[in-house]
Write a protein that holds these residues in place. Structure first.
Motif, PDB file in Angstrom:
ATOM      1  N   THR A 160      -4.351   1.830  -3.616  1.00 39.62           N
ATOM      2  CA  THR A 160      -4.088   3.523  -3.409  1.00 39.62           C
ATOM      3  C   THR A 160      -2.608   4.095  -3.437  1.00 39.62           C
ATOM      4  O   THR A 160      -1.357   4.665  -2.738  1.00 39.62           O
ATOM      5  N   GLY A 161      -2.051   3.546  -4.837  1.00 40.82           N
ATOM      6  CA  GLY A 161      -1.193   4.036  -4.755  1.00 40.82           C
ATOM      7  C   GLY A 161      -0.134   3.182  -6.271  1.00 40.82           C
ATOM      8  O   GLY A 161      -0.384   2.195  -5.986  1.00 40.82           O
ATOM      9  N   GLY A 218       0.322   7.807  -4.796  1.00 41.24           N
ATOM     10  CA  GLY A 218      -0.862   8.613  -4.152  1.00 41.24           C
ATOM     11  C   GLY A 218      -0.690   9.921  -3.991  1.00 41.24           C
ATOM     12  O   GLY A 218      -1.527  11.066  -3.825  1.00 41.24           O
ATOM     13  N   SER A 219       0.211  10.642  -3.006  1.00 43.41           N
ATOM     14  CA  SER A 219       0.266  11.854  -2.096  1.00 43.41           C
ATOM     15  C   SER A 219       0.851  12.886  -3.702  1.00 43.41           C
ATOM     16  O   SER A 219       0.332  13.727  -4.297  1.00 43.41           O
ATOM     17  N   THR A 228       5.334   9.298  -2.178  1.00 45.55           N
ATOM     18  CA  THR A 228       4.377   7.689  -2.203  1.00 45.55           C
ATOM     19  C   THR A 228       3.212   8.660  -3.524  1.00 45.55           C
ATOM     20  O   THR A 228       3.639   9.861  -4.459  1.00 45.55           O
ATOM     21  N   SER A 243      -6.551   1.822  -8.495  1.00 42.59           N
ATOM     22  CA  SER A 243      -6.867   3.312  -7.331  1.00 42.59           C
ATOM     23  C   SER A 243      -7.849   3.960  -8.054  1.00 42.59           C
ATOM     24  O   SER A 243      -7.435   4.054  -9.506  1.00 42.59           O
ATOM     25  N   CYS A 249       0.755  -0.748  -0.308  1.00 40.70           N
ATOM     26  CA  CYS A 249      -0.300   0.182   0.023  1.00 40.70           C
ATOM     27  C   CYS A 249       1.195   1.649   0.108  1.00 40.70           C
ATOM     28  O   CYS A 249       1.417   1.227   0.600  1.00 40.70           O
ATOM     29  N   CYS A 250       0.221   2.047  -0.777  1.00 39.58           N
ATOM     30  CA  CYS A 250       0.606   3.889  -0.840  1.00 39.58           C
ATOM     31  C   CYS A 250       2.424   3.459  -0.227  1.00 39.58           C
ATOM     32  O   CYS A 250       2.979   4.129   0.427  1.00 39.58           O
TER      33      CYS A 250
END
Length: 391
Positions: free
Chosen positions: A158-159, A205-206, A203, A170, A133-134
């Motif tokens: 999530t990424g 997602g960010s 990351t 995602s 994850c992430c």
């Protein structure tokens, strides 16, 4: 509740850049899905959308399968939501179906080297698949290849990971971020000073969401980004960082765009600062949604970008389908972000809610790509993964 489906709604995001020609494999998908989620002008330039390396994958063992979860962090409400869903819902269900032996869970606490070591150990322990994850989009690539060479597919929720040997799921975070930035600009009348609270820089997602947020804000020339700080997707961290920023920046502030899960911390920082209340972006944290439930005029809408229960259910479904030989068509399976109004939240969050609730809102499964009609389209040989042993 509104799925953000129309590419025209996001006109202007092309300032971020484009990927060029349509990737191989996309021509096998529903054209409407491709237009709204894979339009090259609306994608993170690093988002991998080529043909999947697992189109003809055959699992090295029959079920029940042993799964590794190489988590990179456990210190926020979102990760707790994923873990609770995994322990309370997913593991019991799939064990009862006869498809799961066990899930081995590791934690690396945002240390790439530790996560790499843990993933290699999971492969050596004989897991049949790993999900992460992430994580850092590039740091794990050699380890993902090591897993692939040993018959172990790696899945990222999530990424994305940029390895051609991973499968990712995602929201299109760049589009979601653009919507958040654009919404904030409109919420404050198209002009004003905005603070941006990122997630965990580095990351995918960010970084994708942050890029989209700043593009959305930049689409309004009278909006000024007066600061950008890292909230680490953690309420306590975001609260402290926002408090410090407010203390050292006494100038006018009109709004805060924050990546969930940190909105509760930002709300607390604002309340404790003694400064005038300003709108913030709210995601899925129930405490923040409860605050809106109790203060209907606070904001006009909220955005669900990564509800943890839905996110882990989605990657699990994709992973099980892949182990069953259904053949994912492309590297990244993307879903729509969801815009919710006060009327939606009024139905979903009770009037006696708790503004300190650390839990997360669960959205309808069919709204998060978990209905068969949507997800089947991403596989060459689609089938209900829960019925595998009934054949």
């Amino acid at each position: 509740m509104k799925l953000l489906k129309t590419a025209a709604m996001i006109a202007g995001l092309s300032v971020i850049g484009a990927m060029g020609a349509q990737a191989e494999g996309l021509d096998e998908l529903n054209p409407d899905v491709v237009e709204r989620l894979y339009n090259p002008e609306l994608l993170d330039p690093m988002q991998p959308i080529g043909a999947s390396a697992f189109r003809d994958f055959v699992a090295k063992n029959p079920p029940p399968w042993k799964i590794g979860y190489a988590s990179s962090y456990a210190g926020n409400t979102w990760r707790a939501g994923v873990m609770q869903e995994l322990q309370d819902e997913i593991i019991p269900k799939w064990k009862e179906l006869g498809l799961l032996d066990e899930v081995i869970i590791t934690q690396s606490n945002l240390n790439d080297s530790t996560q790499i070591q843990q993933m290699r150990q999971l492969v050596d322990q004989g897991v049949d698949a790993i999900f992460v994850c992430c994580s850092n989009p590039t740091a794990l690539n050699q380890t993902v290849k090591y897993a692939y060479d040993n018959g172990v597919p790696v899945f990222s929720l999530t990424g994305y990971l940029t390895s051609p040997y991973s499968v990712n799921s995602s929201v299109n975070y760049q589009v979601a971020g653009f919507e958040l930035g654009k919404w904030m600009a409109e919420e404050i009348g198209g002009a004003g000073n905005v603070l941006v609270v990122e997630g965990i820089p580095g990351t995918s997602g960010s970084d994708s969401q942050d890029r989209g947020i700043k593009a959305g804000l930049a689409s309004y020339p009278d909006i000024k980004v007066v600061g950008s700080i890292a909230g680490m997707w953690t309420d306590q961290v975001a609260q402290g960082e926002v408090q410090k920023w407010l203390a050292t920046n006494p100038g006018k502030l009109d709004g805060i765009v924050v990546q969930s899960a940190a909105e509760m911390g930002v709300l607390r920082a604002l309340q404790q600062s003694g400064r005038a209340e300003v709108p913030i972006t709210i995601g899925g944290e129930l405490g923040a949604l409860c605050y809106w439930r109790n203060n209907p005029d606070y904001v006009s809408a909220v955005y669900q970008v990564w509800p943890p229960q839905n996110e882990v259910q989605l990657i699990w479904n994709i992973m099980m389908r892949t182990l069953q030989g259904q053949g994912p068509k492309i590297q990244s399976i993307l879903v729509d972000p969801i815009r919710m109004t006060y009327e939606d939240i009024e139905k979903l969050v009770p009037a006696d809610c708790n503004e300190q609730d650390p839990g997360w809102l669960r959205v309808a499964p069919e709204a998060w790509g978990l209905d068969s009609a949507f997800l089947d389209d991403f596989f060459l040989r689609p089938a209900d993964p829960t019925k595998f042993l009934e054949k």
